[in-house]
Design a protein around this motif. Structure first.
Motif, PDB file in Angstrom:
ATOM      1  N   GLU A 163     127.899  54.386 142.469  1.00 40.10           N
ATOM      2  CA  GLU A 163     127.917  54.866 143.842  1.00 40.10           C
ATOM      3  C   GLU A 163     127.266  56.240 143.983  1.00 40.10           C
ATOM      4  OE1 GLU A 163     132.006  52.740 145.526  1.00 40.10           O
ATOM      5  OE2 GLU A 163     131.982  54.881 145.081  1.00 40.10           O
ATOM      6  N   CYS A 164     126.578  56.437 145.113  1.00 44.15           N
ATOM      7  CA  CYS A 164     126.096  57.753 145.537  1.00 44.15           C
ATOM      8  C   CYS A 164     126.771  58.088 146.863  1.00 44.15           C
ATOM      9  CB  CYS A 164     124.581  57.749 145.731  1.00 44.15           C
ATOM     10  SG  CYS A 164     123.602  57.539 144.231  1.00 44.15           S
ATOM     11  N   LEU A 165     127.307  59.275 146.966  1.00 45.89           N
ATOM     12  CA  LEU A 165     128.021  59.684 148.172  1.00 45.89           C
ATOM     13  C   LEU A 165     127.025  60.163 149.228  1.00 45.89           C
ATOM     14  CD1 LEU A 165     130.973  59.840 149.103  1.00 45.89           C
ATOM     15  CD2 LEU A 165     130.974  62.244 148.430  1.00 45.89           C
ATOM     16  N   LYS A 181     116.233  61.398 154.566  1.00 43.54           N
ATOM     17  CA  LYS A 181     114.816  61.735 154.659  1.00 43.54           C
ATOM     18  C   LYS A 181     114.165  62.008 153.304  1.00 43.54           C
ATOM     19  CE  LYS A 181     115.198  63.750 159.295  1.00 43.54           C
ATOM     20  NZ  LYS A 181     115.092  64.995 160.105  1.00 43.54           N
ATOM     21  N   HIS A 182     114.965  62.444 152.312  1.00 40.09           N
ATOM     22  CA  HIS A 182     114.334  62.970 151.105  1.00 40.09           C
ATOM     23  C   HIS A 182     114.864  62.403 149.783  1.00 40.09           C
ATOM     24  CE1 HIS A 182     112.260  65.867 153.603  1.00 40.09           C
ATOM     25  NE2 HIS A 182     113.409  66.246 154.128  1.00 40.09           N
ATOM     26  N   TYR A 183     115.923  61.593 149.790  1.00 33.58           N
ATOM     27  CA  TYR A 183     116.531  61.176 148.524  1.00 33.58           C
ATOM     28  C   TYR A 183     116.657  59.661 148.408  1.00 33.58           C
ATOM     29  CZ  TYR A 183     117.748  65.975 147.346  1.00 33.58           C
ATOM     30  OH  TYR A 183     117.674  67.308 147.017  1.00 33.58           O
ATOM     31  N   ALA A 184     116.635  59.208 147.159  1.00 31.55           N
ATOM     32  CA  ALA A 184     116.922  57.824 146.811  1.00 31.55           C
ATOM     33  C   ALA A 184     118.055  57.819 145.792  1.00 31.55           C
ATOM     34  CB  ALA A 184     115.691  57.136 146.235  1.00 31.55           C
ATOM     35  N   CYS A 185     118.884  56.798 145.844  1.00 32.87           N
ATOM     36  CA  CYS A 185     120.008  56.653 144.908  1.00 32.87           C
ATOM     37  C   CYS A 185     119.545  55.747 143.769  1.00 32.87           C
ATOM     38  CB  CYS A 185     121.208  56.060 145.637  1.00 32.87           C
ATOM     39  SG  CYS A 185     122.646  55.753 144.578  1.00 32.87           S
ATOM     40  N   ILE A 186     119.366  56.348 142.583  1.00 33.30           N
ATOM     41  CA  ILE A 186     118.717  55.658 141.462  1.00 33.30           C
ATOM     42  C   ILE A 186     119.655  55.605 140.256  1.00 33.30           C
ATOM     43  CG2 ILE A 186     116.734  55.697 139.899  1.00 33.30           C
ATOM     44  CD1 ILE A 186     116.003  55.131 142.776  1.00 33.30           C
ATOM     45  N   CYS A 193     124.619  55.981 138.811  1.00 40.23           N
ATOM     46  CA  CYS A 193     123.701  56.150 139.928  1.00 40.23           C
ATOM     47  C   CYS A 193     123.858  57.559 140.490  1.00 40.23           C
ATOM     48  CB  CYS A 193     123.983  55.137 141.037  1.00 40.23           C
ATOM     49  SG  CYS A 193     123.612  53.426 140.579  1.00 40.23           S
ATOM     50  N   SER A 194     122.753  58.194 140.828  1.00 38.13           N
ATOM     51  CA  SER A 194     122.811  59.528 141.428  1.00 38.13           C
ATOM     52  C   SER A 194     121.592  59.726 142.310  1.00 38.13           C
ATOM     53  CB  SER A 194     122.879  60.615 140.340  1.00 38.13           C
ATOM     54  OG  SER A 194     121.699  60.632 139.567  1.00 38.13           O
ATOM     55  N   TRP A 195     121.696  60.712 143.183  1.00 40.77           N
ATOM     56  CA  TRP A 195     120.594  61.008 144.090  1.00 40.77           C
ATOM     57  C   TRP A 195     119.403  61.565 143.315  1.00 40.77           C
ATOM     58  CZ3 TRP A 195     120.807  58.754 148.491  1.00 40.77           C
ATOM     59  CH2 TRP A 195     122.019  58.604 149.180  1.00 40.77           C
ATOM     60  N   TYR A 196     118.222  61.134 143.703  1.00 39.74           N
ATOM     61  CA  TYR A 196     117.007  61.569 143.032  1.00 39.74           C
ATOM     62  C   TYR A 196     115.971  61.979 144.069  1.00 39.74           C
ATOM     63  CZ  TYR A 196     112.625  61.352 140.430  1.00 39.74           C
ATOM     64  OH  TYR A 196     111.405  61.650 139.878  1.00 39.74           O
ATOM     65  N   ARG A 197     115.360  63.123 143.815  1.00 42.72           N
ATOM     66  CA  ARG A 197     114.196  63.541 144.595  1.00 42.72           C
ATOM     67  C   ARG A 197     113.172  64.108 143.625  1.00 42.72           C
ATOM     68  NH1 ARG A 197     113.556  68.097 149.450  1.00 42.72           N
ATOM     69  NH2 ARG A 197     111.338  67.692 149.798  1.00 42.72           N
ATOM     70  N   ASP A 203     109.702  56.314 136.533  1.00 49.81           N
ATOM     71  CA  ASP A 203     109.612  55.278 135.505  1.00 49.81           C
ATOM     72  C   ASP A 203     109.760  53.901 136.143  1.00 49.81           C
ATOM     73  OD1 ASP A 203     109.893  54.852 132.359  1.00 49.81           O
ATOM     74  OD2 ASP A 203     111.230  53.477 133.394  1.00 49.81           O
ATOM     75  N   LYS A 204     109.121  52.886 135.571  1.00 49.06           N
ATOM     76  CA  LYS A 204     109.129  51.570 136.189  1.00 49.06           C
ATOM     77  C   LYS A 204     110.496  50.903 136.153  1.00 49.06           C
ATOM     78  CE  LYS A 204     104.232  50.614 135.332  1.00 49.06           C
ATOM     79  NZ  LYS A 204     103.253  49.702 134.685  1.00 49.06           N
ATOM     80  N   THR A 205     111.377  51.345 135.290  1.00 50.77           N
ATOM     81  CA  THR A 205     112.675  50.687 135.183  1.00 50.77           C
ATOM     82  C   THR A 205     113.819  51.619 135.541  1.00 50.77           C
ATOM     83  OG1 THR A 205     112.702  51.210 132.818  1.00 50.77           O
ATOM     84  CG2 THR A 205     111.865  49.037 133.477  1.00 50.77           C
ATOM     85  N   ILE A 206     113.838  52.810 134.970  1.00 49.12           N
ATOM     86  CA  ILE A 206     114.932  53.740 135.211  1.00 49.12           C
ATOM     87  C   ILE A 206     114.391  55.169 135.257  1.00 49.12           C
ATOM     88  CG2 ILE A 206     116.854  52.411 134.255  1.00 49.12           C
ATOM     89  CD1 ILE A 206     116.351  53.656 131.593  1.00 49.12           C
ATOM     90  N   ILE A 207     115.191  56.045 135.779  1.00 46.73           N
ATOM     91  CA  ILE A 207     114.802  57.448 135.877  1.00 46.73           C
ATOM     92  C   ILE A 207     115.855  58.295 135.182  1.00 46.73           C
ATOM     93  CG2 ILE A 207     114.490  59.391 137.466  1.00 46.73           C
ATOM     94  CD1 ILE A 207     113.389  57.433 139.483  1.00 46.73           C
ATOM     95  N   ASN A 208     115.403  59.200 134.327  1.00 48.28           N
ATOM     96  CA  ASN A 208     116.330  60.108 133.677  1.00 48.28           C
ATOM     97  C   ASN A 208     116.236  61.452 134.409  1.00 48.28           C
ATOM     98  OD1 ASN A 208     118.036  61.392 131.956  1.00 48.28           O
ATOM     99  ND2 ASN A 208     116.522  61.679 130.322  1.00 48.28           N
ATOM    100  N   ALA A 209     117.127  61.649 135.360  1.00 48.47           N
ATOM    101  CA  ALA A 209     117.131  62.860 136.173  1.00 48.47           C
ATOM    102  C   ALA A 209     118.561  63.214 136.518  1.00 48.47           C
ATOM    103  CB  ALA A 209     116.305  62.673 137.443  1.00 48.47           C
ATOM    104  N   THR A 210     118.819  64.485 136.671  1.00 53.23           N
ATOM    105  CA  THR A 210     120.161  64.901 137.052  1.00 53.23           C
ATOM    106  C   THR A 210     120.269  64.951 138.561  1.00 53.23           C
ATOM    107  OG1 THR A 210     119.457  67.201 136.925  1.00 53.23           O
ATOM    108  CG2 THR A 210     120.455  66.223 134.950  1.00 53.23           C
ATOM    109  N   ASP A 211     121.482  64.886 139.046  1.00 54.88           N
ATOM    110  CA  ASP A 211     121.749  64.954 140.484  1.00 54.88           C
ATOM    111  C   ASP A 211     121.358  66.343 140.988  1.00 54.88           C
ATOM    112  OD1 ASP A 211     124.680  64.194 142.499  1.00 54.88           O
ATOM    113  OD2 ASP A 211     122.576  64.499 143.015  1.00 54.88           O
ATOM    114  N   PRO A 212     120.405  66.444 141.928  1.00 52.25           N
ATOM    115  CA  PRO A 212     119.955  67.770 142.371  1.00 52.25           C
ATOM    116  C   PRO A 212     121.017  68.510 143.143  1.00 52.25           C
ATOM    117  CG  PRO A 212     118.998  66.033 143.719  1.00 52.25           C
ATOM    118  CD  PRO A 212     119.731  65.349 142.620  1.00 52.25           C
TER     119      PRO A 212
END
Length: 212
Positions: A163-165, A181-186, A193-197, A203-212
């Protein structure tokens, strides 16, 4: 019953029906990613014609479109020529301008036809943010396994790792806000799952990013 009384009765009934239809369509706010993931068809198109069809009690509007690009729905309908919607806005029919704008149009496929309405995401293309356009091209489909959880009042919490809040309703009074307007939940590599901008193609399958 006199003719005057009968006419007044018909007029009052018409007003009540009109009032009912005007207030009949109620839609809950939807994040663009959910609008994308929950639609059979997502396209960029220009409306080039319209025709009122005599389907249903108030008719159905058939829009003829020129499809510019398809983002979702290749397996269901690789090319869309017509979009159908209720003719009445009270029944959630959507009004699109002819030969004026390019639109992002989302909808569902029934009996080989694409239907849309006020509760679908139908937006003028030039009103979309750069992040929303990137979401359509790269990111939203990566988050279709995630759940965007709306927060209408505090306190609110996520209850599972997928879940992303979504808190736009707290700050934007139900209007599209910063997360819309600016985020996707990936989904991240850790399975959460976390918000990504970001500006680089993901990446074509997954993204390694922290919640901004």
């Amino acid at each position: 019953m006199s003719r005057w009384v009968l006419s007044l009765f018909v007029l009052l009934c018409s007003w009540r029906l009109s009032d009912l239809l005007v207030g009949a369509c109620t839609c809950v706010p939807v994040h663009p990613q959910d609008a994308f993931c929950n639609s059979d068809i997502v396209i960029r198109a220009k409306v080039v014609g319209k025709k009122l069809m005599k389907d249903g009690p108030f008719g159905t509007m058939r829009y003829t479109i020129k499809q510019m690009k398809m983002y979702r729905g290749f397996e269901k309908m690789p090319h869309v020529q017509y979009i159908y919607t209720e003719a009445s806005e009270g029944l959630c029919g959507v009004k699109l301008e002819v030969n004026k704008y390019q639109y992002l149009i989302t909808g569902r496929v029934y009996d080989g036809k694409v239907y849309t309405g006020l509760c679908n995401m139908n937006e003028k293309w030039d009103r979309l943010t750069l992040s929303q356009r990137k979401g359509l091209n790269h990111r939203y489909h990566l988050g279709c396994g995630c759940k965007i959880k709306p927060c209408y009042y505090l306190p609110c919490f996520v209850t599972s790792k997928n879940e992303c809040l979504w808190t736009d309703m707290l700050s934007s009074f139900g209007q599209p806000g910063y997360q819309s307007k600016h985020y996707a939940c990936i989904k991240q590599k850790e399975g959460y799952c976390s918000w990504y901008r970001g500006w680089a193609p993901p990446d074509k399958t997954i993204i390694n990013a922290t919640d901004p």
